[in-house]
Design a protein around this motif. Structure first.
Motif, mmCIF file in Angstrom:
data_model
loop_
_atom_site.group_PDB
_atom_site.id
_atom_site.type_symbol
_atom_site.label_atom_id
_atom_site.label_comp_id
_atom_site.label_asym_id
_atom_site.label_seq_id
_atom_site.Cartn_x
_atom_site.Cartn_y
_atom_site.Cartn_z
ATOM 1 N N LYS A 45 0.710 -1.488 0.101
ATOM 2 C CA LYS A 45 -0.117 0.088 -0.103
ATOM 3 C C LYS A 45 0.918 1.215 0.049
ATOM 4 N N ARG A 46 1.985 1.463 0.667
ATOM 5 C CA ARG A 46 2.876 2.316 0.897
ATOM 6 C C ARG A 46 3.392 2.689 -0.404
ATOM 7 N N ALA A 47 3.878 1.526 -1.180
ATOM 8 C CA ALA A 47 4.642 1.759 -2.657
ATOM 9 C C ALA A 47 3.527 2.408 -3.517
ATOM 10 N N TRP A 48 2.339 1.834 -3.616
ATOM 11 C CA TRP A 48 1.225 2.328 -4.233
ATOM 12 C C TRP A 48 0.894 3.906 -3.963
ATOM 13 N N TRP A 49 0.762 4.014 -2.712
ATOM 14 C CA TRP A 49 0.366 5.384 -2.417
ATOM 15 C C TRP A 49 1.544 6.417 -2.799
ATOM 16 N N ARG A 50 2.840 6.060 -2.595
ATOM 17 C CA ARG A 50 3.748 7.015 -2.875
ATOM 18 C C ARG A 50 3.859 7.117 -4.227
ATOM 19 N N ASP A 51 3.829 6.177 -5.129
ATOM 20 C CA ASP A 51 4.141 6.201 -6.781
ATOM 21 C C ASP A 51 2.807 6.763 -7.145
ATOM 22 N N ASN A 52 1.562 6.931 -6.674
ATOM 23 C CA ASN A 52 0.465 7.309 -7.256
ATOM 24 C C ASN A 52 -0.190 8.843 -6.723
ATOM 25 N N VAL A 53 0.544 8.869 -5.658
ATOM 26 C CA VAL A 53 -0.142 10.253 -4.897
ATOM 27 C C VAL A 53 1.309 11.137 -4.768
ATOM 28 N N GLN A 54 2.040 10.714 -3.884
ATOM 29 C CA GLN A 54 3.176 11.617 -3.366
ATOM 30 C C GLN A 54 4.176 11.867 -4.389
ATOM 31 N N LEU A 55 4.269 11.178 -5.494
ATOM 32 C CA LEU A 55 5.172 11.418 -6.549
ATOM 33 C C LEU A 55 4.731 12.053 -7.700
ATOM 34 N N ARG A 56 3.512 12.375 -7.660
ATOM 35 C CA ARG A 56 2.721 13.016 -8.794
ATOM 36 C C ARG A 56 2.078 14.257 -8.597
ATOM 37 N N PRO A 57 2.492 15.380 -9.426
ATOM 38 C CA PRO A 57 1.745 16.581 -9.010
ATOM 39 C C PRO A 57 0.267 16.739 -9.125
ATOM 40 N N PRO A 194 -6.242 18.058 -15.874
ATOM 41 C CA PRO A 194 -6.696 16.728 -15.254
ATOM 42 C C PRO A 194 -6.070 16.458 -13.932
ATOM 43 N N PHE A 195 -6.729 15.843 -13.048
ATOM 44 C CA PHE A 195 -6.274 15.602 -11.768
ATOM 45 C C PHE A 195 -7.080 14.310 -11.052
ATOM 46 N N GLY A 196 -6.282 13.686 -10.291
ATOM 47 C CA GLY A 196 -7.018 12.460 -9.694
ATOM 48 C C GLY A 196 -6.839 12.383 -8.324
ATOM 49 N N ILE A 197 -7.903 11.666 -7.748
ATOM 50 C CA ILE A 197 -7.999 11.455 -6.310
ATOM 51 C C ILE A 197 -7.862 10.029 -5.982
ATOM 52 N N ALA A 198 -6.967 9.839 -4.842
ATOM 53 C CA ALA A 198 -6.803 8.217 -4.739
ATOM 54 C C ALA A 198 -7.114 8.078 -3.140
ATOM 55 N N GLN A 199 -7.508 6.625 -3.069
ATOM 56 C CA GLN A 199 -8.008 6.342 -1.764
ATOM 57 C C GLN A 199 -7.485 4.837 -1.599
ATOM 58 N N ILE A 200 -7.212 4.603 -0.312
ATOM 59 C CA ILE A 200 -6.967 2.929 -0.078
ATOM 60 C C ILE A 200 -7.962 2.768 0.986
ATOM 61 N N GLY A 201 -8.542 1.812 1.005
ATOM 62 C CA GLY A 201 -9.622 1.216 2.131
ATOM 63 C C GLY A 201 -10.430 0.190 1.965
ATOM 64 N N ALA A 332 -7.545 -1.146 -7.841
ATOM 65 C CA ALA A 332 -6.772 -2.294 -7.669
ATOM 66 C C ALA A 332 -7.156 -2.875 -6.363
ATOM 67 N N GLY A 333 -6.953 -4.133 -6.059
ATOM 68 C CA GLY A 333 -7.000 -4.856 -4.894
ATOM 69 C C GLY A 333 -5.826 -4.881 -3.940
ATOM 70 N N ALA A 334 -5.908 -4.365 -2.721
ATOM 71 C CA ALA A 334 -4.530 -4.504 -1.973
ATOM 72 C C ALA A 334 -4.322 -5.946 -1.519
ATOM 73 N N ASP A 335 -5.419 -6.838 -1.222
ATOM 74 C CA ASP A 335 -5.184 -8.183 -0.916
ATOM 75 C C ASP A 335 -4.780 -8.932 -2.244
ATOM 76 N N PHE A 361 11.156 -11.504 -2.604
ATOM 77 C CA PHE A 361 10.556 -9.994 -2.702
ATOM 78 C C PHE A 361 11.197 -8.856 -3.254
ATOM 79 N N HIS A 362 10.678 -8.114 -3.831
ATOM 80 C CA HIS A 362 11.510 -6.598 -3.926
ATOM 81 C C HIS A 362 11.795 -6.127 -2.874
ATOM 82 N N PRO A 363 12.990 -5.615 -2.571
ATOM 83 C CA PRO A 363 13.430 -5.091 -1.228
ATOM 84 C C PRO A 363 12.197 -4.201 -0.589
ATOM 85 N N GLU A 364 11.650 -3.472 -1.324
ATOM 86 C CA GLU A 364 10.844 -2.288 -1.071
ATOM 87 C C GLU A 364 9.457 -3.013 -0.204
ATOM 88 N N LEU A 365 9.382 -4.306 -0.601
ATOM 89 C CA LEU A 365 7.969 -5.089 -0.503
ATOM 90 C C LEU A 365 8.360 -5.967 0.705
#
Ligand SMILES: [Zn+2]
Ligand SMILES: [Zn+2]
Length: 482
Positions: A45-57, A194-201, A332-335, A361-365
């Motif tokens: 989830k952290r990798a997804w959030w960083r790549d899709n939210v924090q690294l994108r303006p 264009p802009f996007g809103i992301a959510q994990i839940g 996407a499904g986190a599980d 595993f990838h070291p990040e995961l």
């Protein structure tokens, strides 16, 4: 290809995933993430959030509540259309999806062989009498009811009164929380298309036939993006998102041959969707959906605007016109992602005549990044040095100290949970009566099992390089330990 039972048993044995309420006999299709599972899933989830939210303006995040106004589900269409056709067996009372009755083998008591019981393969007729399945596939005796529509939402009551006015639902998808907040986010963040809103839940669906471990469960976690664009640019953005999301899974280690794109047929599309493509993974039970990427047009914003009476338009400064944006939804499904990364990481190898199970595993995961191991647990200097190194590393990465077995066993245990690096402290590190301390430790790489020796003072910097995949370069500099 690895079978699911092997994965399920590894997950239980090593603390990744347990059956929910197991001491009470378990509860259908619910699973609990154990100490290593929660780390793995959080890392996904952290990798997804960083790549899709924090690294994108062009992206922002949201965390909406699970319980929403009941009218949301009327507007979204879930109340009327989020149903599966269902039949019941009049004999054993089992419940089936009407459209999936012939997808599994079926029980048949064959009149041509004195009523003997056979298991007939899915969709095939009996090879003795030629009969096809008409009765219950599970008990082979009961007749089936006509199909009824069964709503997949979990119904509940808000507040102390259990009456119709208090009825609400656990959200069956996180997406609607984004749509109803479209204007709030737009105004608060002063966004431009264009802009996007992301959510994990969490989301909940009362599936009639869940299964395949954590692949299909009634309670699950989504990682969803609603990406709003100017009408007319939607097809191009849709393709960009398909390409980006497809690349993302490979970046974190899914092998190319185990992942594919599947375009939805026209008759498979939801009525509001213009196009949809699934990213599929080759799970032990076959190719199955990992993520769906749909062009939902302006359907959702229009619906909520109509049902709520609030305008959900966007004012375009350039054309001085109000538009209802189109939306691209990578869902996407986190599980499922976590399960796919687990399955793909699993390797059973033979090393010097012995079987080695390793999760690559990838070291990040990886749940645990570093294990610090003392070669001799009776040598106080070794133990103290190892514990000190572990405490220092832990400030930056999840590191563990372990001295509960011989070094060979400890390595194999870390391999089996996918720890990328082991740091070993030995007699040479701390010195003894015969030799002075060299103040160096051995770092072992999980995949190659190669070892390098580095000064304690350099461990953090070296691990940092290794975490970013530079084993070969580092090894070339330090030389390998023979
Ligand atoms: Zn039955
Ligand atoms: Zn037969």
């Amino acid at each position: 290809m690895i079978d699911m039972d092997t994965i399920v048993s590894l997950c239980k044995r090593r603390g990744f995933i347990f059956q929910s309420s197991e001491i009470y006999g378990g509860t259908g299709s619910c699973w609990d993430y154990g100490p290593l599972g929660v780390e793995l899933k959080n890392n996904v989830k952290r990798a997804w959030w960083r790549d899709n939210v924090q690294l994108r303006p062009d992206m922002v995040g949201l965390d909406a509540s699970i319980l929403m106004h009941a009218a949301v589900w009327k507007a979204s269409g879930h109340l009327d259309h989020f149903t599966d056709p269902m039949v019941d067996c009049r004999g054993c009372q089992r419940r089936f999806r009407a459209d999936k009755l012939d997808e599994g083998e079926w029980v048949h008591y064959c009149a041509a062989t004195k009523g003997n019981k056979f298991m007939v393969p899915a969709g095939e007729p009996c090879k003795h009498c030629g009969a096809r399945r008409t009765l219950c596939p599970a008990c082979g005796k009961g007749g089936l009811t006509d199909a009824r529509q069964f709503n997949l939402m979990f119904k509940t009551f808000m507040g102390p009164v259990e009456d119709a006015a208090a009825v609400t639902y656990l959200r069956p998808e996180t997406a609607q929380g984004i749509f109803v907040n479209f204007d709030n986010v737009l105004q608060a963040m002063r966004l431009k298309l264009p802009f996007g809103i992301a959510q994990i839940g969490k989301a909940f669906r009362n599936e009639i036939t869940p299964g395949n471990f954590t692949f299909r469960t009634r309670e699950f976690e989504q990682m969803e993006i609603e990406y709003f664009v100017m009408p007319g640019t939607d097809e191009e953005w849709h393709q960009r998102w398909i390409d980006e999301r497809f690349a993302w899974y490979q970046e974190y280690g899914l092998r190319k041959e185990n992942i594919r794109l599947r375009e939805h047929e026209k008759d498979e599309l939801a009525h509001y969707a213009k196009r949809c493509a699934d990213i599929e993974y080759l799970f032990p039970m076959g190719w199955s959906e990992l993520e769906g990427i749909a062009n939902r047009t302006d359907f959702d914003l229009k619906q909520h605007s109509q049902f709520s009476g609030k305008s959900l338009e966007y004012f375009d400064e350039e054309s001085k016109q109000k538009v209802i944006p189109y939306v691209i939804e990578p869902s996407a499904g986190a599980d499922r992602s976590t399960l796919a990364f687990l399955v793909d990481a699993y390797h059973a190898e033979e090393v010097k005549g012995e079987k080695r199970v390793v999760l690559k595993f990838h070291p990040e995961l990886a749940p645990i990044k570093i294990a610090v191991l003392p070669l001799l647990k009776k040598n106080n200097q070794i133990v103290e040095t190892a514990k000190k190194i572990c405490a220092d590393l832990r400030r930056r990465w999840y590191a563990v100290y372990d001295d509960t077995a011989s070094i060979g066993r400890l390595y194999r245990r870390q391999d089996e949970i996918g720890t990328p690096f082991c740091v070993t402290v030995d007699v040479q590190t701390v010195g003894d009566a015969k030799a002075t301390a060299d103040q160096k430790v051995t770092i072992r790489g999980r995949d190659s099992m190669e070892q390098i020796r580095v000064p304690i003072s350099a461990v953090e910097a070296v691990i940092s390089d290794l975490m970013s995949g530079q084993w070969a370069a580092v090894a070339k500099q330090t030389g390998l330990v023979a």
